[in-house]
Design a protein around this motif. Sequence first.
Motif, mmCIF file in Angstrom:
data_model
loop_
_atom_site.group_PDB
_atom_site.id
_atom_site.type_symbol
_atom_site.label_atom_id
_atom_site.label_comp_id
_atom_site.label_asym_id
_atom_site.label_seq_id
_atom_site.Cartn_x
_atom_site.Cartn_y
_atom_site.Cartn_z
ATOM 1 N N LEU A 1 -6.582 11.247 3.859
ATOM 2 C CA LEU A 1 -6.147 11.349 3.103
ATOM 3 C C LEU A 1 -4.212 11.467 3.948
ATOM 4 C CD1 LEU A 1 -7.372 14.721 0.980
ATOM 5 C CD2 LEU A 1 -6.603 12.092 0.534
ATOM 6 N N THR A 2 -4.344 11.256 4.783
ATOM 7 C CA THR A 2 -2.977 11.272 6.114
ATOM 8 C C THR A 2 -2.330 9.891 5.930
ATOM 9 O OG1 THR A 2 -4.153 10.351 7.944
ATOM 10 C CG2 THR A 2 -3.912 13.034 7.408
ATOM 11 N N LYS A 3 -3.427 8.396 5.136
ATOM 12 C CA LYS A 3 -2.845 7.487 5.011
ATOM 13 C C LYS A 3 -2.206 7.004 3.858
ATOM 14 C CE LYS A 3 -4.669 3.647 6.220
ATOM 15 N NZ LYS A 3 -4.899 3.344 7.564
ATOM 16 N N PRO A 4 -0.507 6.967 4.089
ATOM 17 C CA PRO A 4 0.615 6.725 3.118
ATOM 18 C C PRO A 4 -0.116 5.644 1.986
ATOM 19 C CG PRO A 4 1.545 6.443 5.299
ATOM 20 C CD PRO A 4 -0.147 6.436 5.303
ATOM 21 N N LEU A 5 0.429 6.189 0.660
ATOM 22 C CA LEU A 5 0.215 5.268 -0.368
ATOM 23 C C LEU A 5 1.028 5.246 -1.338
ATOM 24 C CD1 LEU A 5 -2.142 3.241 -1.769
ATOM 25 C CD2 LEU A 5 -3.419 5.348 -2.357
ATOM 26 N N ALA A 6 1.002 4.003 -1.965
ATOM 27 C CA ALA A 6 2.193 4.096 -3.045
ATOM 28 C C ALA A 6 1.625 5.514 -4.706
ATOM 29 C CB ALA A 6 2.918 3.120 -3.907
ATOM 30 N N PRO A 7 2.455 6.285 -5.598
ATOM 31 C CA PRO A 7 1.987 6.771 -6.356
ATOM 32 C C PRO A 7 1.402 5.638 -7.658
ATOM 33 C CG PRO A 7 3.456 7.957 -5.481
ATOM 34 C CD PRO A 7 3.509 6.663 -5.063
ATOM 35 N N SER A 8 2.283 4.936 -7.380
ATOM 36 C CA SER A 8 1.705 4.051 -8.660
ATOM 37 C C SER A 8 -0.041 3.540 -9.010
ATOM 38 C CB SER A 8 2.687 2.928 -9.108
ATOM 39 O OG SER A 8 2.911 1.890 -7.907
ATOM 40 N N LYS A 9 0.071 2.916 -7.273
ATOM 41 C CA LYS A 9 -1.046 2.252 -7.476
ATOM 42 C C LYS A 9 -2.386 3.354 -6.558
ATOM 43 C CE LYS A 9 0.165 -1.692 -4.759
ATOM 44 N NZ LYS A 9 0.172 -3.006 -3.763
ATOM 45 N N TYR A 10 -2.239 5.033 -6.309
ATOM 46 C CA TYR A 10 -2.672 5.208 -6.062
ATOM 47 C C TYR A 10 -3.286 5.885 -8.039
ATOM 48 C CZ TYR A 10 -6.008 9.625 -5.706
ATOM 49 O OH TYR A 10 -6.878 10.454 -5.799
ATOM 50 N N ASN A 11 -2.148 5.445 -9.025
ATOM 51 C CA ASN A 11 -2.932 6.240 -10.642
ATOM 52 C C ASN A 11 -3.573 5.623 -10.828
ATOM 53 O OD1 ASN A 11 -1.697 8.581 -11.212
ATOM 54 N ND2 ASN A 11 0.290 8.215 -12.068
#
Length: 706
Positions: free
Chosen positions: A212-222
């Motif tokens: 959960l500490t790895k950055p990720l684009a919210p749109s991609k996670y969605n």
Amino acid sequence: MAENILSNTSEQAQTPTKNQIPIPPLIQSQQNFQQDFQLPTITPSQNFKKTPNRLFYTVKLSSSILRHHKFEINLSFDECLKNGMIISLSDSQMLKTIRDITGKKIDRQLLETWYQERDILKKRKNSKENRARIRQLQNQIYDMMYIPQYITVVMDNTKDYQNMYKHGFKFNGHTYRRGSCSASQARVSTIVFIDEEIKDELKRRLDCGRDLTKPLAPSKYNAYFGLYSSAIKEVRKPRFCIVPDYEVEMEHEVDFVIEKDKDSDDIIERRTVISKENRFDGSGLISPQMAKLWGEDLGEDYTPCNFCLRYTFTKGMVNEFDFVEWCHEKNDDNYIIKDIWGKDIDLRNIDVILSEGQVKLWDSWPSQEEFERLSDENGIVFGITKYSPKQDKNVLMTNYQYLQTLKMNDEDIKALCADTVKYIQGVSYEDPYYSILFCMGENSDETSVERFLKSSDNYWLKSLILDHNILNDKYSREKIRDMIVRRIELACLGRLMIRGNYQCICPDPYAYMEWICYRDTKPINGLLKAGEAYCWYWNQQEKVPEYVDAMRSPLTHFSEHGIDKLRNTEEMRKWYKYCYSGYINNIHDEFTYVHAGSDWDYDIISSTDNPQFVNGKYPDQRVVTYDVKKPHKKLFTEDDLFVTDTFSFGTQIGQITNTCSTICALMAEFPEDSEEYKLLGDRLKAGCAAQSRQINSWSAHRVIYV
């Protein structure tokens, strides 16, 4: 033309013979079926029994209804059913995990007995006792297959969603909170809400221990999390490995669109761009042995060669290929490759090869062992959303987008329409076989007739199949005449019959093996050169075409007709022997550019050898592109996901596509060397870029400029 065809039909009703009926070459393959037509035997294969895909039931609400009731509703299942608030869904990983959490069990054997008894009673005399028993059985089915913890809500406005995101809503005493919003759901402004009692546990299991500490684009996670809502059929877990993507820099001559404000035209520049492209994006390989087992798991009596799969944050296509044999012959019996974590993998112990572009969050786990262990612990299964058919179709139905982007004269148009006209004129009241085939559709075969007899409620046509004398009935003749009229109307709208079909796009599996085995030590060439393709469907035709036109919808610009040269060498026949379906393209040209940013995660392409298509592409057309923005990675919060949802609500893809089609039609009114034609052409390119931007507003970006 409509009047002539209709009058021809009535004349044939007076004095036709079976041999007089014109069967166009396009559907010659149906002629034997027509002449030897008999009712198919509806029995499962001795070795396979296809399990019915029984649906689950969930509640679907609109935000306006919730708002009207101050976001608190109490309704029984029957009340929801009567008010059209119950929808049916195929099984998915999300529904499976909800059942795991709540302990809900599905007794498939008992369920089938209920369905069978219900369906038998429906065919019997309509008595009070039968109706009561049918209601009882249906209620038992509803009770077993109802998932109350999962509710979808269509948002009528953003303010409603803001209220529900902050406070949730109550349904039958339970509080529901935002659960997920996939790309397809965002397009129709729909959010999945989950019962608050299980929401955190559901998210924990589906996140599957990712870092959960790895950055990720919210749109991609969605988009990635939304994959868990995909309809799947579970298959056995294979032995798999994950390999790095093959990214190369490629140079293209393009028309580059520079977006301006809404009151100004976009600027169109001719440019040479260099892009970094993933040549196997979204694709992997599956061994022939595992493909056979998955075919059995799916209940089929054949082995599909393409599968669209789902797993832990995983999606994409796997193509059947004997990679062990390839290593034996082409890699000097060296079966060892490096996976994405740098570990040695022996391909003799592998069933499925996945690429990093398929396993979206692979770097959120320290190793494949940990990735698998956590997936197993959290009940994540391998699921198939779709797979290649037993046999590809023979008839492709065109649309106006395909047609209006071709360069044709009057004679070309007549030739293009010829098969469709013959097909309609061939209908005769004196020939029940042709009439049945016409009513069933242009791609009818024994399998489709069997499926129709088993499941359709079109009892008039079923009766005609069983008793040909029904064709003499006035009602039957009127039905056929109405269908002829409708078929003519569709033809006038661009729905013409040509030889061809839709198939899954596949990258060259030979080149795929070169990449994972050679990496940077040897050239990656594959068996196909630039401008070439391999397609078993076309290569097994009696007269094999030299070129085909490959098209992907929505097709909005002249450059999006891809003319490929078909190849069929002995080497290709050997290594592509399992690829009885699928359109295999090379790794050297701008295939993905031509087809509007396609990739290989089970994207579908149409192809035809029709001469008006192959010869009708406008010359000297450059592909249209623009500056694709990469989404910003961050340690996102639930608030970020909410903002992403609202940004993605609704879609203008249809409007943009229709506007492009209108512009394209207007261009035909002006000479090609006129200022009006050039201005409209530039606006068409701007519209093509706007369409891609709209798609990319909720999908992952595939091309990076360097």
